[in-house]
Design a protein around this motif. Structure first.
Motif, PDB file in Angstrom:
ATOM      1  N   HIS A   1     -40.380-103.491 -31.564  1.00 57.47           N
ATOM      2  CA  HIS A   1     -40.024-103.199 -30.179  1.00 57.47           C
ATOM      3  C   HIS A   1     -40.656-101.913 -29.662  1.00 57.47           C
ATOM      4  CE1 HIS A   1     -37.330-106.553 -30.212  1.00 57.47           C
ATOM      5  NE2 HIS A   1     -36.714-106.083 -31.266  1.00 57.47           N
ATOM      6  N   LEU A   2     -41.551-101.328 -30.439  1.00 62.59           N
ATOM      7  CA  LEU A   2     -42.211-100.105 -30.011  1.00 62.59           C
ATOM      8  C   LEU A   2     -43.139-100.391 -28.836  1.00 62.59           C
ATOM      9  CD1 LEU A   2     -43.281 -98.567 -33.445  1.00 62.59           C
ATOM     10  CD2 LEU A   2     -41.327 -97.928 -32.042  1.00 62.59           C
ATOM     11  N   ILE A   3     -43.189 -99.454 -27.927  1.00 57.72           N
ATOM     12  CA  ILE A   3     -44.147 -99.559 -26.842  1.00 57.72           C
ATOM     13  C   ILE A   3     -45.476 -99.060 -27.378  1.00 57.72           C
ATOM     14  CG2 ILE A   3     -44.784 -98.730 -24.556  1.00 57.72           C
ATOM     15  CD1 ILE A   3     -41.782 -98.411 -24.001  1.00 57.72           C
ATOM     16  N   ARG A   4     -46.469 -99.921 -27.334  1.00 62.45           N
ATOM     17  CA  ARG A   4     -47.784 -99.576 -27.851  1.00 62.45           C
ATOM     18  C   ARG A   4     -48.714 -99.275 -26.684  1.00 62.45           C
ATOM     19  NH1 ARG A   4     -45.619-103.356 -31.297  1.00 62.45           N
ATOM     20  NH2 ARG A   4     -45.759-102.776 -33.475  1.00 62.45           N
ATOM     21  N   PRO A   5     -49.189 -98.042 -26.607  1.00 64.48           N
ATOM     22  CA  PRO A   5     -50.104 -97.719 -25.520  1.00 64.48           C
ATOM     23  C   PRO A   5     -51.422 -98.475 -25.676  1.00 64.48           C
ATOM     24  CG  PRO A   5     -49.909 -95.867 -27.017  1.00 64.48           C
ATOM     25  CD  PRO A   5     -48.935 -96.905 -27.471  1.00 64.48           C
ATOM     26  N   GLU A   6     -52.025 -98.796 -24.556  1.00 66.72           N
ATOM     27  CA  GLU A   6     -53.322 -99.477 -24.570  1.00 66.72           C
ATOM     28  C   GLU A   6     -54.417 -98.428 -24.702  1.00 66.72           C
ATOM     29  OE1 GLU A   6     -54.155-102.781 -24.427  1.00 66.72           O
ATOM     30  OE2 GLU A   6     -52.004-103.196 -24.638  1.00 66.72           O
ATOM     31  N   LEU A   7     -55.148 -98.488 -25.795  1.00 65.08           N
ATOM     32  CA  LEU A   7     -56.255 -97.577 -25.997  1.00 65.08           C
ATOM     33  C   LEU A   7     -57.561 -98.302 -25.700  1.00 65.08           C
ATOM     34  CD1 LEU A   7     -55.304 -95.772 -29.343  1.00 65.08           C
ATOM     35  CD2 LEU A   7     -54.671 -95.170 -26.997  1.00 65.08           C
ATOM     36  N   ALA A   8     -58.442 -97.610 -25.020  1.00 68.58           N
ATOM     37  CA  ALA A   8     -59.769 -98.159 -24.739  1.00 68.58           C
ATOM     38  C   ALA A   8     -60.542 -98.266 -26.053  1.00 68.58           C
ATOM     39  CB  ALA A   8     -60.501 -97.240 -23.766  1.00 68.58           C
ATOM     40  N   PRO A   9     -61.516 -99.158 -26.113  1.00 65.07           N
ATOM     41  CA  PRO A   9     -62.308 -99.289 -27.349  1.00 65.07           C
ATOM     42  C   PRO A   9     -62.924 -97.964 -27.807  1.00 65.07           C
ATOM     43  CG  PRO A   9     -62.742-101.144 -25.910  1.00 65.07           C
ATOM     44  CD  PRO A   9     -61.889-100.175 -25.120  1.00 65.07           C
ATOM     45  N   ARG A  10     -63.423 -97.167 -26.873  1.00 65.40           N
ATOM     46  CA  ARG A  10     -64.031 -95.886 -27.255  1.00 65.40           C
ATOM     47  C   ARG A  10     -62.960 -94.924 -27.780  1.00 65.40           C
ATOM     48  NH1 ARG A  10     -68.950 -94.229 -29.042  1.00 65.40           N
ATOM     49  NH2 ARG A  10     -69.672 -92.359 -27.993  1.00 65.40           N
TER      50      ARG A  10
ATOM     51  N   ALA B   1     -51.593 -88.305 -24.657  1.00 67.70           N
ATOM     52  CA  ALA B   1     -50.861 -88.468 -23.398  1.00 67.70           C
ATOM     53  C   ALA B   1     -50.319 -89.889 -23.277  1.00 67.70           C
ATOM     54  CB  ALA B   1     -51.759 -88.135 -22.212  1.00 67.70           C
ATOM     55  N   LYS B   2     -51.095 -90.871 -23.700  1.00 64.78           N
ATOM     56  CA  LYS B   2     -50.634 -92.261 -23.653  1.00 64.78           C
ATOM     57  C   LYS B   2     -49.437 -92.469 -24.573  1.00 64.78           C
ATOM     58  CE  LYS B   2     -55.003 -94.362 -22.247  1.00 64.78           C
ATOM     59  NZ  LYS B   2     -56.046 -95.350 -22.571  1.00 64.78           N
TER      60      LYS B   2
ATOM     61  N   ALA C   1     -47.335 -90.110 -25.559  1.00 68.77           N
ATOM     62  CA  ALA C   1     -46.211 -89.369 -24.968  1.00 68.77           C
ATOM     63  C   ALA C   1     -45.589 -90.159 -23.826  1.00 68.77           C
ATOM     64  CB  ALA C   1     -46.672 -87.998 -24.493  1.00 68.77           C
ATOM     65  N   ALA C   2     -46.423 -90.775 -22.993  1.00 71.63           N
ATOM     66  CA  ALA C   2     -45.921 -91.568 -21.867  1.00 71.63           C
ATOM     67  C   ALA C   2     -45.135 -92.789 -22.350  1.00 71.63           C
ATOM     68  CB  ALA C   2     -47.082 -92.004 -20.976  1.00 71.63           C
ATOM     69  N   ALA C   3     -45.474 -93.272 -23.546  1.00 69.15           N
ATOM     70  CA  ALA C   3     -44.757 -94.413 -24.132  1.00 69.15           C
ATOM     71  C   ALA C   3     -43.490 -93.978 -24.857  1.00 69.15           C
ATOM     72  CB  ALA C   3     -45.683 -95.160 -25.093  1.00 69.15           C
ATOM     73  N   GLY C   4     -43.215 -92.663 -24.819  1.00 77.49           N
ATOM     74  CA  GLY C   4     -42.013 -92.160 -25.487  1.00 77.49           C
ATOM     75  C   GLY C   4     -42.185 -91.984 -26.980  1.00 77.49           C
ATOM     76  N   ARG C   5     -43.437 -91.909 -27.424  1.00 75.27           N
ATOM     77  CA  ARG C   5     -43.733 -91.767 -28.852  1.00 75.27           C
ATOM     78  C   ARG C   5     -44.750 -90.650 -29.055  1.00 75.27           C
ATOM     79  NH1 ARG C   5     -46.158 -96.935 -30.482  1.00 75.27           N
ATOM     80  NH2 ARG C   5     -45.764 -96.258 -32.606  1.00 75.27           N
ATOM     81  N   PRO C   6     -44.351 -89.417 -28.792  1.00 70.55           N
ATOM     82  CA  PRO C   6     -45.309 -88.322 -28.880  1.00 70.55           C
ATOM     83  C   PRO C   6     -45.942 -88.203 -30.263  1.00 70.55           C
ATOM     84  CG  PRO C   6     -43.072 -87.482 -28.685  1.00 70.55           C
ATOM     85  CD  PRO C   6     -42.998 -88.961 -28.507  1.00 70.55           C
TER      86      PRO C   6
END
Length: 86
Positions: free
Chosen positions: A10-19, A56-57, A59-64
């Protein structure tokens, strides 16, 4: 399924760009951001910018993930990397 495994699904997974993923993995495998810059043929400031955005992504997902170790843990939790990738 254990409680810990159930919680991870149930973790929010931030979307990381390929780079961003490429920079992150290269940083995990090296000792410094300067080495990453040389390896990927980018400026050290660009490496730092990518890592700041990744943090930052998270942290925004609540998982610093303020440290390299914390980013490794997040990447493993999210299936971005496997321990064998390190």
């Amino acid at each position: 399924m254990s409680v810990a495994v159930a919680a991870m699904t149930h973790l929010i997974r931030p979307e990381l760009a390929p780079r961003e993923r490429e920079v992150l993995l290269a940083w995990f495998r090296t000792d410094s951001k300067d080495e990453v810059a040389r390896e990927l043929h980018i400026a050290p400031t660009t490496v730092r910018t990518h890592l700041q955005r990744i943090r930052a992504k998270y942290a925004a997902a609540g998982r610093p993930a303020p440290t390299k170790a914390a980013l490794v843990a997040r990447a493993i939790q999210d299936g971005l990397i496997d321990v064998d990738d390190l």
